[in-house]
Design a protein around this motif. Structure first.
Motif, PDB file in Angstrom:
ATOM      1  N   ALA A 513      -4.428 -11.698  -7.047  1.00 39.15           N
ATOM      2  CA  ALA A 513      -3.915 -12.002  -5.741  1.00 39.15           C
ATOM      3  C   ALA A 513      -2.657 -12.600  -5.303  1.00 39.15           C
ATOM      4  O   ALA A 513      -2.050 -12.732  -4.306  1.00 39.15           O
ATOM      5  N   ASN A 514      -1.947 -12.787  -6.627  1.00 37.10           N
ATOM      6  CA  ASN A 514      -0.557 -13.008  -6.635  1.00 37.10           C
ATOM      7  C   ASN A 514       0.270 -11.754  -6.252  1.00 37.10           C
ATOM      8  O   ASN A 514       1.425 -11.948  -6.037  1.00 37.10           O
ATOM      9  N   ALA A 515      -0.189 -10.583  -6.141  1.00 42.20           N
ATOM     10  CA  ALA A 515       0.456  -9.364  -5.745  1.00 42.20           C
ATOM     11  C   ALA A 515      -0.064  -8.828  -4.205  1.00 42.20           C
ATOM     12  O   ALA A 515      -1.211  -8.897  -4.195  1.00 42.20           O
ATOM     13  N   VAL A 516       0.972  -8.187  -3.642  1.00 45.34           N
ATOM     14  CA  VAL A 516       0.423  -7.494  -2.430  1.00 45.34           C
ATOM     15  C   VAL A 516       0.580  -6.152  -2.469  1.00 45.34           C
ATOM     16  O   VAL A 516       1.766  -5.628  -2.875  1.00 45.34           O
ATOM     17  N   LEU A 517      -0.461  -5.493  -1.893  1.00 45.93           N
ATOM     18  CA  LEU A 517      -0.288  -4.129  -1.724  1.00 45.93           C
ATOM     19  C   LEU A 517       0.078  -3.618  -0.348  1.00 45.93           C
ATOM     20  O   LEU A 517      -0.825  -3.824   0.430  1.00 45.93           O
ATOM     21  N   ARG A 518       1.101  -2.900  -0.127  1.00 47.06           N
ATOM     22  CA  ARG A 518       1.383  -2.602   1.156  1.00 47.06           C
ATOM     23  C   ARG A 518       1.532  -1.161   1.552  1.00 47.06           C
ATOM     24  O   ARG A 518       2.315  -0.474   0.729  1.00 47.06           O
ATOM     25  N   VAL A 519       1.138  -0.918   2.516  1.00 49.80           N
ATOM     26  CA  VAL A 519       1.384   0.489   2.997  1.00 49.80           C
ATOM     27  C   VAL A 519       2.221   0.214   4.359  1.00 49.80           C
ATOM     28  O   VAL A 519       1.503  -0.019   5.335  1.00 49.80           O
ATOM     29  N   PRO A 520       3.505   0.377   4.398  1.00 51.54           N
ATOM     30  CA  PRO A 520       4.148   0.183   5.600  1.00 51.54           C
ATOM     31  C   PRO A 520       4.108   1.198   6.598  1.00 51.54           C
ATOM     32  O   PRO A 520       3.574   2.196   6.468  1.00 51.54           O
ATOM     33  N   ALA A 521       4.244   0.767   8.003  1.00 47.15           N
ATOM     34  CA  ALA A 521       4.299   1.670   9.142  1.00 47.15           C
ATOM     35  C   ALA A 521       5.246   2.979   8.840  1.00 47.15           C
ATOM     36  O   ALA A 521       4.770   3.928   9.586  1.00 47.15           O
ATOM     37  N   GLU A 522       6.219   2.865   8.214  1.00 47.17           N
ATOM     38  CA  GLU A 522       7.099   3.963   7.988  1.00 47.17           C
ATOM     39  C   GLU A 522       6.617   4.753   6.720  1.00 47.17           C
ATOM     40  O   GLU A 522       7.532   5.825   6.595  1.00 47.17           O
ATOM     41  N   GLY A 678       4.393 -10.308  -7.042  1.00 44.73           N
ATOM     42  CA  GLY A 678       5.300  -9.330  -6.284  1.00 44.73           C
ATOM     43  C   GLY A 678       4.711  -8.749  -5.364  1.00 44.73           C
ATOM     44  O   GLY A 678       3.431  -8.885  -4.871  1.00 44.73           O
ATOM     45  N   VAL A 679       5.108  -7.208  -5.017  1.00 46.72           N
ATOM     46  CA  VAL A 679       4.745  -6.442  -4.068  1.00 46.72           C
ATOM     47  C   VAL A 679       4.704  -5.049  -4.650  1.00 46.72           C
ATOM     48  O   VAL A 679       5.480  -4.613  -5.394  1.00 46.72           O
ATOM     49  N   LEU A 700      -8.514   0.106  -6.966  1.00 50.32           N
ATOM     50  CA  LEU A 700      -7.289  -0.558  -7.421  1.00 50.32           C
ATOM     51  C   LEU A 700      -7.752  -2.114  -7.888  1.00 50.32           C
ATOM     52  O   LEU A 700      -8.887  -2.351  -7.239  1.00 50.32           O
ATOM     53  N   PRO A 701      -7.199  -2.719  -8.673  1.00 49.08           N
ATOM     54  CA  PRO A 701      -7.446  -4.213  -8.601  1.00 49.08           C
ATOM     55  C   PRO A 701      -7.342  -5.026  -7.337  1.00 49.08           C
ATOM     56  O   PRO A 701      -6.858  -4.590  -6.311  1.00 49.08           O
ATOM     57  N   PRO A 702      -7.943  -6.228  -7.315  1.00 48.63           N
ATOM     58  CA  PRO A 702      -8.054  -6.658  -6.072  1.00 48.63           C
ATOM     59  C   PRO A 702      -6.679  -7.547  -5.495  1.00 48.63           C
ATOM     60  O   PRO A 702      -6.631  -8.849  -5.161  1.00 48.63           O
ATOM     61  N   PHE A 703      -5.753  -6.688  -5.315  1.00 45.90           N
ATOM     62  CA  PHE A 703      -4.515  -7.297  -4.496  1.00 45.90           C
ATOM     63  C   PHE A 703      -4.634  -7.634  -3.262  1.00 45.90           C
ATOM     64  O   PHE A 703      -5.670  -7.152  -2.579  1.00 45.90           O
ATOM     65  N   LYS A 704      -3.974  -8.597  -2.808  1.00 47.17           N
ATOM     66  CA  LYS A 704      -3.857  -8.828  -1.421  1.00 47.17           C
ATOM     67  C   LYS A 704      -3.513  -7.537  -0.829  1.00 47.17           C
ATOM     68  O   LYS A 704      -2.689  -6.769  -1.250  1.00 47.17           O
ATOM     69  N   ARG A 705      -3.979  -7.155   0.540  1.00 44.13           N
ATOM     70  CA  ARG A 705      -3.718  -5.893   1.418  1.00 44.13           C
ATOM     71  C   ARG A 705      -2.961  -6.216   2.474  1.00 44.13           C
ATOM     72  O   ARG A 705      -3.143  -7.175   3.288  1.00 44.13           O
TER      73      ARG A 705
END
Length: 709
Positions: A513-522, A678-679, A700-705
């Motif tokens: 949870a210390n990491a964020v998995l991000r799929v940005p709009a772009e 991190g991200v 994937l591991p349970p990153f923040k989404r």
């Protein structure tokens, strides 16, 4: 069996190491120790100590930070000693091998309270041959024809004599143990080939230098070792020789395959065969020109005389047969007139591994010829070896035998390699079984046209099941990434691992949870290459000036295109894998971060697995696209065809599971220690829009989404 005394030994060793090294006990590590102990401790044996149970293998996925090495050593070593077996620790990379040998084992020996000896196993080709070294010092080769044969492989250099003299001096004084890897400077391949031998050229105990032999000295060390550190290639090479040739017999070993996800691919490469037509014609010409000297030196021995008398007719038939297969290969590739000027090479794969009948007939003809040649060369080599034994009377002088054996053994090896390839092209694949991939490659060697025929199984599962898992006393397979889409089925299918073995994915010590998995709009669909590249350029250009970033690309072409399109200010912070050696790149990146500046690494697939930048050295991983491998290599393409022919979907059965493993590995670059954070940014929109995307995310591991639709 795992009795109370053995359990206590393992538990005490673990307590000792934790206390003396002031380690924090980890739940996943304790689970791993327990699972290995249960698997190996419950192996049933008969009165002679031979395994009779078939639940002797455990497969454990253990993420970074679990402490895998300590777990399998502490659990495996006491059990191996109690059962009279050796513990073989096999790695896929030199870096891990050096860590186990130079850090983990010495630490365990000092702090665990378990008394044991350990040694490093290397193949014969990593050691200097003292007989060859002696010949080099005398300024002569064993015979002129061997020198003629090898001159295309060797570089003329006065440096060789200096090297040989320095080596002999260091070896004689005991300052060097004779292995290539510990020589203080790198050794040119052409020089090293003159100073080492393979298992066919080696005369073993019959050699006059046997007592001083570096390889056999190392073998004696292995005989006394409780733990032997090896690598996957060496284990597979030993199995290919029947087992017990380099390492102890598999039945006397408990294997630990660390970085075990590499084992299936390593196995495939070991079981592949290749044959270059003009390369073969060159060594056949050497044999032909050597016949007169061979007769003069060896025909006094009646059997050798008879065998040599049959060679001219055989060689006379081989040359035109090879010319015919050379021409047919070009015809099948649609290159009757050779490669076009702009072509560096051309590959032609045979669909479903099925060779045209005309080529199969040629292969069968060549198979018979090379079988005859192999038998003749083997018989001559055997007699030459016997002639080195003072107790054997062959009618041949030792000096002559010693002079000619290296060449005959070398040619015997080449003939066996040719026989194996043409056998693979001659045989029919079993119905409903995975076929062999078969293909040919046109190229130029030293400006001359060359054609190479290749064959490889599409799966190593059957071979590993029979020769490794079926023969070993016990085994542990471990890695941070063994599951695909959260399951072990893909590994089982590729490595021949049975359902009855033990499987477990161990919990990680990290807080994802210390990491964020991000799929940005772009994020864009890579199907539109230009739009996808623009999205990457835009995203990289907006990265913070102090960020420590790893940007992972799936293709070198896209990496270069993005780097070229970046604004000058952004381009100044880029460290591209193509432009710098890996070590220098990492050093520059670390220096920039230490100096409070940002740094952005552009890396390819090897950086998605083999790079370690903990803490502030990496706070942002950018994955430009989902890591799908296109099955366009001959082995992958043939496997995909076979799966389709069986009614399966190769994309869902191979591509998606393999992409899942690679995606987990890529994301794993970010969290290397418990305090890391991190991200992770994924710039591939397909993870949202395609039906397989959710399965990839779920694995994937349970990153923040942070998924921006």
């Amino acid at each position: 069996m795992l009795n109370d005394a053995l359990k206590n030994d393992i538990q005490q060793a673990y307590r000792n190491v934790v206390e003396k090294l002031e380690l924090t006990p980890r739940y996943g590590q304790r689970l791993m120790i327990a699972e290995i102990a249960r698997t190996l401790g419950d192996i049933e044996c008969d009165s002679e100590g031979k395994r009779v149970s078939d639940s002797h293998v455990c497969v454990l996925e253990a993420g970074t930070g679990t402490g895998k090495t300590l777990a399998y050593l502490i659990a495996g070593l006491p059990i191996a000693k109690a059962q009279g077996k050796r513990l073989i620790v096999s790695t896929a990379t030199v870096a891990l091998q050096e860590q186990v040998l130079n850090q983990d084992l010495p630490s365990l020996a000092s702090h665990s309270g378990v008394a044991f000896r350990y040694a490093l196993a290397k193949g014969r080709g990593r050691y200097v041959c003292v007989a060859r070294l002696d010949q080099a010092l005398e300024g002569s080769e064993p015979n002129p024809t061997l020198s003629l044969f090898e001159q295309s492989l060797q570089a003329d250099s006065s440096d060789f004599n200096v090297l040989a003299t320095d080596m002999a001096d260091a070896y004689g004084k005991g300052d060097w143990e004779g292995d290539r890897d510990t020589w203080p400077v790198s050794i040119d391949d052409s020089h090293w080939r003159q100073l080492t031998v393979d298992h066919r050229q080696c005369t073993g105990r019959r050699c006059g230098h046997f007592g001083a032999c570096a390889f056999f000295r190392s073998r004696r060390e292995l005989e006394n070792a409780d733990v032997i550190v090896a690598n996957h290639d060496l284990v597979l090479a030993d199995l290919a020789l029947g087992g017990g040739a380099i390492l102890p017999d598999p039945a006397d070993c408990i294997f630990v395959f660390d970085e075990g996800h590499h084992l299936p691919d390593k196995a495939l490469s070991h079981f592949a065969h290749r044959f270059a037509v003009h390369g073969c014609l060159r060594w056949l010409k050497t044999l032909k020109t050597s016949l007169t000297d061979l007769h003069q030196g060896l025909a006094v021995q009646p059997t050798i005389a008879r065998l040599l008398a049959g060679l001219p007719e055989l060689l006379h038939g081989l040359e035109p047969a090879l010319g015919d297969v050379f021409s047919m290969g070009h015809q099948l590739a649609g290159r009757e007139n050779g490669l076009a000027d702009e072509e560096a090479s051309h590959q032609q794969r045979f669909e479903k591994g099925q060779v045209p009948e005309a080529l199969r007939e040629q292969a069968q003809q060549l198979l018979v010829m090379f079988a005859t040649l192999s038998r003749s060369l083997e018989s001559i080599s055997d007699i030459l070896r016997e002639s080195l034994d003072p107790d054997k009377q062959t009618g041949l002088d030792r000096e002559q035998a010693e002079a000619w054996l290296p060449l005959m053994a070398l040619l015997h090896g080449r003939a066996l390699e040719a026989h194996a390839l043409w056998q693979a092209f001659s045989e029919q694949d079993a119905p409903n079984a995975p076929p062999s991939a078969r293909w040919l490659t046109l190229s130029r060697v030293a400006g001359e046209p060359e054609i190479e025929f290749s064959a490889s199984p599409v799966s190593a599962a059957h071979t590993l099941a029979k020769h490794l898992w079926g023969r070993c006393h016990g085994a542990v397979v471990t890695s941070a990434t063994l599951t695909a889409l959260g399951r072990f089925e893909r590994l089982q299918e590729r490595a021949g691992l049975a359902n009855r073995y033990r499987y477990q994915a161990l919990p990680s010590p990290f807080d994802y949870a210390n990491a964020v998995l991000r799929v940005p709009a772009e994020a864009a669909d890579p199907g539109d290459r230009e739009a996808h590249e623009r999205a990457i350029v835009s995203f990289v250009s907006q990265l913070g000036e102090e960020e420590a970033v790893l940007v992972l690309f799936s293709s070198r072409a896209q990496l270069r295109a993005v780097e070229k399109a970046l604004p000058v200010a952004a381009k100044e912070r880029i460290l591209a894998q193509d432009a710098l050696p890996k070590r220098e790149l990492i050093e520059r990146h670390r220096a920039a971060v230490d100096g409070g500046k940002g740094s952005v690494i552009f890396g390819l697939a090897s950086f998605a697995e083999g790079i370690d930048l903990p803490g502030d050295y990496l706070t942002h991983v950018v994955i430009t696209r989902l890591p799908f491998a296109v099955p366009d290599d001959p082995v992958g393409a043939t496997l995909a065809e076979w799966i389709e022919s069986q009614g399966g979907n190769p994309f869902m059965r191979i591509s998606v599971p393999d992409a899942s493993i690679k995606l987990v590995q890529a994301c794993g670059r970010l969290i290397r220690k418990e305090s890391d954070r991190g991200v992770i940014t994924l710039l591939d929109r397909r993870v949202i829009t395609r039906r397989y995307g959710q399965a990839l995310l779920d694995a994937l591991p349970p990153f923040k989404r942070d998924i921006q639709a």
